[in-house]
Design a protein around this motif. Structure first.
Motif, PDB file in Angstrom:
ATOM      1  N   MET A  53       4.253  -7.912  -4.826  1.00  0.00           N
ATOM      2  CA  MET A  53       4.946  -6.642  -5.007  1.00  0.00           C
ATOM      3  C   MET A  53       6.406  -6.929  -5.318  1.00  0.00           C
ATOM      4  O   MET A  53       7.088  -7.613  -4.570  1.00  0.00           O
ATOM      5  CB  MET A  53       4.852  -5.810  -3.741  1.00  0.00           C
ATOM      6  CG  MET A  53       5.305  -4.393  -3.968  1.00  0.00           C
ATOM      7  SD  MET A  53       4.548  -3.270  -2.827  1.00  0.00           S
ATOM      8  CE  MET A  53       5.520  -3.545  -1.411  1.00  0.00           C
ATOM      9  N   VAL A  54       6.836  -6.414  -6.465  1.00  0.00           N
ATOM     10  CA  VAL A  54       8.226  -6.634  -6.877  1.00  0.00           C
ATOM     11  C   VAL A  54       8.926  -5.290  -6.837  1.00  0.00           C
ATOM     12  O   VAL A  54       8.416  -4.303  -7.350  1.00  0.00           O
ATOM     13  CB  VAL A  54       8.291  -7.210  -8.305  1.00  0.00           C
ATOM     14  CG1 VAL A  54       9.720  -7.350  -8.749  1.00  0.00           C
ATOM     15  CG2 VAL A  54       7.580  -8.538  -8.377  1.00  0.00           C
ATOM     16  N   SER A  55      10.096  -5.245  -6.223  1.00  0.00           N
ATOM     17  CA  SER A  55      10.807  -3.962  -6.184  1.00  0.00           C
ATOM     18  C   SER A  55      12.252  -4.148  -6.580  1.00  0.00           C
ATOM     19  O   SER A  55      12.869  -5.166  -6.309  1.00  0.00           O
ATOM     20  CB  SER A  55      10.721  -3.346  -4.791  1.00  0.00           C
ATOM     21  OG  SER A  55      11.077  -4.290  -3.822  1.00  0.00           O
ATOM     22  N   LYS A  56      12.751  -3.138  -7.310  1.00  0.00           N
ATOM     23  CA  LYS A  56      14.167  -3.127  -7.615  1.00  0.00           C
ATOM     24  C   LYS A  56      14.624  -1.687  -7.673  1.00  0.00           C
ATOM     25  O   LYS A  56      13.811  -0.774  -7.836  1.00  0.00           O
ATOM     26  CB  LYS A  56      14.460  -3.845  -8.928  1.00  0.00           C
ATOM     27  CG  LYS A  56      14.018  -3.142 -10.181  1.00  0.00           C
ATOM     28  CD  LYS A  56      14.420  -3.903 -11.423  1.00  0.00           C
ATOM     29  CE  LYS A  56      15.882  -3.754 -11.728  1.00  0.00           C
ATOM     30  NZ  LYS A  56      16.292  -2.691 -12.598  1.00  0.00           N
ATOM     31  N   SER A  57      15.908  -1.436  -7.546  1.00  0.00           N
ATOM     32  CA  SER A  57      16.459  -0.075  -7.604  1.00  0.00           C
ATOM     33  C   SER A  57      17.309   0.072  -8.845  1.00  0.00           C
ATOM     34  O   SER A  57      17.981  -0.867  -9.262  1.00  0.00           O
ATOM     35  CB  SER A  57      17.362   0.166  -6.392  1.00  0.00           C
ATOM     36  OG  SER A  57      16.627   0.107  -5.219  1.00  0.00           O
ATOM     37  N   THR A  58      17.256   1.274  -9.406  1.00  0.00           N
ATOM     38  CA  THR A  58      18.157   1.568 -10.526  1.00  0.00           C
ATOM     39  C   THR A  58      19.119   2.658 -10.098  1.00  0.00           C
ATOM     40  O   THR A  58      18.783   3.505  -9.279  1.00  0.00           O
ATOM     41  CB  THR A  58      17.384   2.055 -11.766  1.00  0.00           C
ATOM     42  OG1 THR A  58      16.437   3.024 -11.336  1.00  0.00           O
ATOM     43  CG2 THR A  58      16.669   0.928 -12.455  1.00  0.00           C
ATOM     44  N   TYR A  59      20.300   2.641 -10.636  1.00  0.00           N
ATOM     45  CA  TYR A  59      21.352   3.586 -10.233  1.00  0.00           C
ATOM     46  C   TYR A  59      21.961   4.224 -11.476  1.00  0.00           C
ATOM     47  O   TYR A  59      22.038   3.602 -12.533  1.00  0.00           O
ATOM     48  CB  TYR A  59      22.462   2.857  -9.454  1.00  0.00           C
ATOM     49  CG  TYR A  59      21.965   2.108  -8.246  1.00  0.00           C
ATOM     50  CD1 TYR A  59      21.377   0.861  -8.374  1.00  0.00           C
ATOM     51  CD2 TYR A  59      22.082   2.664  -6.977  1.00  0.00           C
ATOM     52  CE1 TYR A  59      20.917   0.184  -7.268  1.00  0.00           C
ATOM     53  CE2 TYR A  59      21.627   1.982  -5.870  1.00  0.00           C
ATOM     54  CZ  TYR A  59      21.044   0.745  -6.031  1.00  0.00           C
ATOM     55  OH  TYR A  59      20.593   0.068  -4.939  1.00  0.00           O
ATOM     56  N   LEU A  60      22.373   5.438 -11.329  1.00  0.00           N
ATOM     57  CA  LEU A  60      23.025   6.136 -12.452  1.00  0.00           C
ATOM     58  C   LEU A  60      24.257   6.829 -11.910  1.00  0.00           C
ATOM     59  O   LEU A  60      24.175   7.574 -10.951  1.00  0.00           O
ATOM     60  CB  LEU A  60      22.055   7.161 -13.049  1.00  0.00           C
ATOM     61  CG  LEU A  60      22.455   7.791 -14.368  1.00  0.00           C
ATOM     62  CD1 LEU A  60      22.567   6.736 -15.440  1.00  0.00           C
ATOM     63  CD2 LEU A  60      21.434   8.825 -14.779  1.00  0.00           C
ATOM     64  N   HIS A  61      25.398   6.542 -12.515  1.00  0.00           N
ATOM     65  CA  HIS A  61      26.635   7.166 -12.032  1.00  0.00           C
ATOM     66  C   HIS A  61      27.153   8.123 -13.071  1.00  0.00           C
ATOM     67  O   HIS A  61      26.996   7.926 -14.257  1.00  0.00           O
ATOM     68  CB  HIS A  61      27.706   6.090 -11.796  1.00  0.00           C
ATOM     69  CG  HIS A  61      27.419   5.236 -10.622  1.00  0.00           C
ATOM     70  ND1 HIS A  61      27.752   5.597  -9.350  1.00  0.00           N
ATOM     71  CD2 HIS A  61      26.809   4.034 -10.546  1.00  0.00           C
ATOM     72  CE1 HIS A  61      27.384   4.655  -8.517  1.00  0.00           C
ATOM     73  NE2 HIS A  61      26.799   3.690  -9.220  1.00  0.00           N
ATOM     74  N   SER A  62      27.815   9.147 -12.622  1.00  0.00           N
ATOM     75  CA  SER A  62      28.476  10.045 -13.558  1.00  0.00           C
ATOM     76  C   SER A  62      29.975   9.828 -13.482  1.00  0.00           C
ATOM     77  O   SER A  62      30.751  10.756 -13.500  1.00  0.00           O
ATOM     78  CB  SER A  62      28.125  11.499 -13.241  1.00  0.00           C
ATOM     79  OG  SER A  62      28.674  11.855 -11.995  1.00  0.00           O
ATOM     80  N   SER A  63      30.348   8.555 -13.371  1.00  0.00           N
ATOM     81  CA  SER A  63      31.771   8.213 -13.350  1.00  0.00           C
ATOM     82  C   SER A  63      32.081   7.529 -14.679  1.00  0.00           C
ATOM     83  O   SER A  63      31.202   7.416 -15.521  1.00  0.00           O
ATOM     84  CB  SER A  63      32.050   7.305 -12.160  1.00  0.00           C
ATOM     85  OG  SER A  63      31.058   6.359 -12.024  1.00  0.00           O
ATOM     86  N   PRO A  64      33.271   7.051 -14.914  1.00  0.00           N
ATOM     87  CA  PRO A  64      33.560   6.389 -16.192  1.00  0.00           C
ATOM     88  C   PRO A  64      32.569   5.281 -16.553  1.00  0.00           C
ATOM     89  O   PRO A  64      32.296   5.054 -17.718  1.00  0.00           O
ATOM     90  CB  PRO A  64      34.969   5.825 -15.978  1.00  0.00           C
ATOM     91  CG  PRO A  64      35.600   6.754 -15.006  1.00  0.00           C
ATOM     92  CD  PRO A  64      34.515   7.310 -14.159  1.00  0.00           C
TER      93      PRO A  64
END
Lengths: 325, 401
Positions: free
Chosen positions: A163-174
């Motif tokens: 089982m491989v896990s990773k997180s993705t992130y999205l910012h509404s900054s510059p």
């Protein structure tokens, strides 16, 4: 000119202004003199200062305050419409008498009004179960059906052990990016890797605390590369190397000593020799099961740790061995 | 017997103030008057004693009762060590040496009676927390052993030779070994005092010649007591005398001329890795190099018969780094386990209810607890709570009352 008390600064300035506007040269005169000049009356002599005239109190303008929102909310309202997205806690909109914070001495826990602590912490009022259900229902049309043949956890473990896990992130900054998105975690149960005793022992020594004894899972976390793809490849590389190294036996591994052993081995131990001495000096032959029990109990005492149950089993076994039971 | 001083208990007890049934005399006086109005007139509390002063005859019916160890026997057996110091001062105060009959000691005595002497010696190891009564149980068992005509090899408190030795000299006979001149003399005197009667009747002899110096020689066939007396008079040879005595005793026991009981308090100290003696190169000496340690360790082996080993493992007998648990396998370390396995571990625990009643009755009987609240139900519960039924803690608490 008589200088009497009772001339207030305001009056003074009023007089001067009046004089200035009228272009009249005036010498400073008392209030009564002024009045007399105005009204052309007989000037009154006021020896005592006039009593302080109380000004009427400032009337505060009463604003028409709208009652807080929650008082106007229906009991069966749709909460998802009130709080559609993540939002800082707003006490007037939340119909709950929430309290938060450490009370001052003698006080109760602070209520929700102007409560900085409640506002600081994240709340999940936008994710109540009905809202989540609604969102899931909305997402369902974009989903494909769950593949057949892997309904149960056992089947999933069998066909997809890694089982491989990773997180993705999205910012509404510059910047849109987040550095944490490069971290990749790989989890595999050691049961899925075909390892013999030696291989398992060697692997556990290599990975140290990355192995969880309760779940028997190996967890590898990689974050050393800048991209998650690179970290993913690195995780699988590590797994391959670990497995292959564990299967190999190096020429120096035969130097392993008693102190290096990960568990107690009965064969060749001094306990075995001591047991033999007792058996030899016993004129009646010691029953097989007593010997087997003693062996098992000594192994348990070492491998399972020493505590009252293992110790009492050891005691009973020794007593049987020496004929005291 | 544990040596720790629970100062915290003292502190908390003195802070008790008015809520204690034992401290405030005024309150108790009032309560006493109230009791005497309400209940029957105060019953004189007596210690539950038994007249069976022979440990061999004591059975489970005497559990919790107190038996008296006669003064002359106590002096003969434990004059030079064996009874913990604080208990000894208490006995002096009470003008009697009384021991409570408790289960671990009775169980061990029972097993010793049933031992098969043809097998290698049975090893009974008493274990338990600090202050729970291991040393005093050993005193009880030693009394039984001496009454039952066992030859006693009694080590009063082994760590004294590792940590609190009087003097250490390099051995003249064997290079690399170290002697305890003064401590060995004291032990030989102790051995003589315990076993003098038995040695006379048994008439054990040496099997080989011992040459101590150019002039001093003990021939083969001389009485064993000669070696003991030589050791007492010549401190230089005392440690080697102990070595000779133990070797001879082992041979005698194997040839069934006598039965030997080895009693050791704090046996786990034999397997510690450092002692307090510093060598010239500033390292601490490993205690396995002590002559007397080697002498007694040969008695812990399996290669002799007709004997029994009764010992206690105490966490205080270990060095400070290895005191986390009170369990025997942990305290004995690898080496001790290999030497002593298989042994019979016997748990000694805190007082149970019967024993708590008994000890408080004894203290009241001896006028040690003079406060009338002590023997009341509340007082007893308070004592039990403060000491958590631990014998040593209870003794310390009662000392201040």
């Amino acid at each position: 000119m008589l200088k009497l008390g009772g001339v207030t600064p305001r009056l003074y300035s009023q007089v001067l202004r009046l004089a200035a506007s009228c272009n009249i040269h005036t010498t400073l005169s008392t209030f009564s003199e002024l009045k007399a000049e105005e009204n052309e009356e007989f000037r009154t002599l006021e020896l005592r200062s006039k009593k302080f005239v109380r000004q009427p109190a400032r009337v505060m303008k009463s604003h028409n305050v709208v009652p807080p929102r929650y008082k106007r909310q229906k009991v069966d309202q749709d909460w998802g419409n009130v709080w559609p997205a993540a939002r800082t806690f707003h006490p007037a909109s939340v119909p709950l008498p929430v309290r938060q914070g450490y009370p001052a001495s003698g006080q109760v826990t602070p209520d929700k009004w102007g409560n900085a602590e409640l506002m600081k912490i994240p709340n999940f009022l936008h994710l109540t179960p009905p809202v989540i259900k609604r969102q899931c229902e909305a997402l369902k049309k974009f989903c494909t059906p769950w593949p057949s043949g892997i309904e149960t956890a056992a089947e999933q473990e069998k066909y997809f052990p890694v089982m491989v896990s990773k997180s993705t992130y999205l910012h509404s900054s510059p910047t849109l990016r987040d550095q944490k998105a490069r971290i990749v975690t790989l989890r595999v149960s050691l049961k899925s890797l075909d390892l013999d005793d030696h291989g398992r022992d060697k692997l556990l020594r290599l990975v140290k605390n990355r192995h969880d004894p309760t779940t028997d899972c190996l967890t590898i976390v990689a974050d050393r590369c800048p991209l998650s793809q690179q970290n993913y490849d690195y995780c699988f590389y590590l797994l391959t190397v670990l497995y292959n190294e564990s299967m190999k036996t190096e020429p120096w591994e035969h130097e392993k000593e008693v102190a290096d052993r990960e568990r107690y081995i009965w064969e060749g131990s001094p306990s075995q020799a001591a047991l033999q001495a007792i058996i030899d000096s016993n004129e009646d032959s010691t029953p097989e099961e007593v010997i087997e029990e003693y062996k098992k109990v000594v192994i348990d005492l070492h491998n399972e740790g020493e505590d009252e149950p293992t110790l009492s089993r050891y005691r009973d076994s020794v007593m049987k061995l020496v004929g005291l039971a | 017997m544990a040596r720790l001083l629970s100062r915290n208990i003292f502190q908390s007890f003195s802070d008790f103030g008015g809520c204690s049934a034992l401290v405030r005399n005024v309150a108790v006086g009032r309560e006493a008057r109230w009791w005497s109005n309400e209940a029957s007139p105060a019953v004189k509390v007596t210690a539950p004693r038994t007249s069976l002063n022979q440990p061999g005859l004591q059975t489970e019916e005497q559990l919790g009762l107190w038996y008296t160890l006669e003064q002359d026997i106590a002096k003969q057996l434990f004059g030079l060590g064996g009874i913990p110091k604080q208990f000894a001062t208490q006995c002096k105060t009470f003008a009697e040496t009384c021991l409570m009959i408790r289960k671990p000691a009775l169980t061990t005595i029972d097993y010793i009676k049933k031992t098969n002497l043809a097998l290698p010696p049975n090893k009974f190891i008493l274990y338990g927390r600090e202050g729970v009564g291991k040393s005093l149980s050993l005193v009880h068992i030693t009394h039984f052993l001496s009454q039952d005509n066992w030859l006693l090899v009694h080590i009063p408190w082994a760590p004294r030779w590792r940590r609190g030795f009087k003097e250490i000299t390099a051995s003249a006979t064997v290079p690399g070994r170290y002697d305890h001149p003064l401590d060995a003399v004291i032990w030989l005197q102790h051995f003589k005092s315990q076993n003098s009667q038995l040695l006379k009747t048994l008439q054990l002899e040496t099997s080989e010649e011992y040459k101590w110096s150019r002039r001093e020689v003990t021939e083969a066939g001389a009485p064993l007591i000669d070696i003991v007396e030589l050791g007492i008079s010549r401190a230089r040879f005392a440690s080697d005398c102990i070595m000779a005595v133990t070797t001879e005793l082992k041979k005698h026991a194997t040839h069934q001329r006598c039965k030997i009981a080895v009693v050791a308090d704090g046996i786990n100290t034999f397997f510690c890795l450092t002692s307090r003696y510093r060598l010239e190169d500033l390292t601490y000496l490993n205690p396995e190099n002590f002559t007397i340690f080697q002498a007694f360790m040969q008695l812990f082996n399996n290669n002799w018969r007709n004997g029994v080993v009764v010992a206690s493992v105490d966490s205080l007998a270990n060095d400070g780094a290895r005191r986390e648990s009170y369990l025997p396998r942990y305290l004995l370390r690898q080496k001790g386990w290999e030497t002593l396995d298989p042994f019979i571990p016997i748990l000694v625990s805190n007082y149970n209810e019967l024993e708590m009643q008994s000890i408080v009755d004894y203290y009241v009987d001896r006028n040690w607890l003079q406060n009338p609240g002590a023997s009341s139900d509340t007082g007893r519960r308070e004592l039990a709570g403060l000491s958590s039924c631990n014998p040593y803690t209870l003794m310390n608490i009662c000392n201040s009352l």
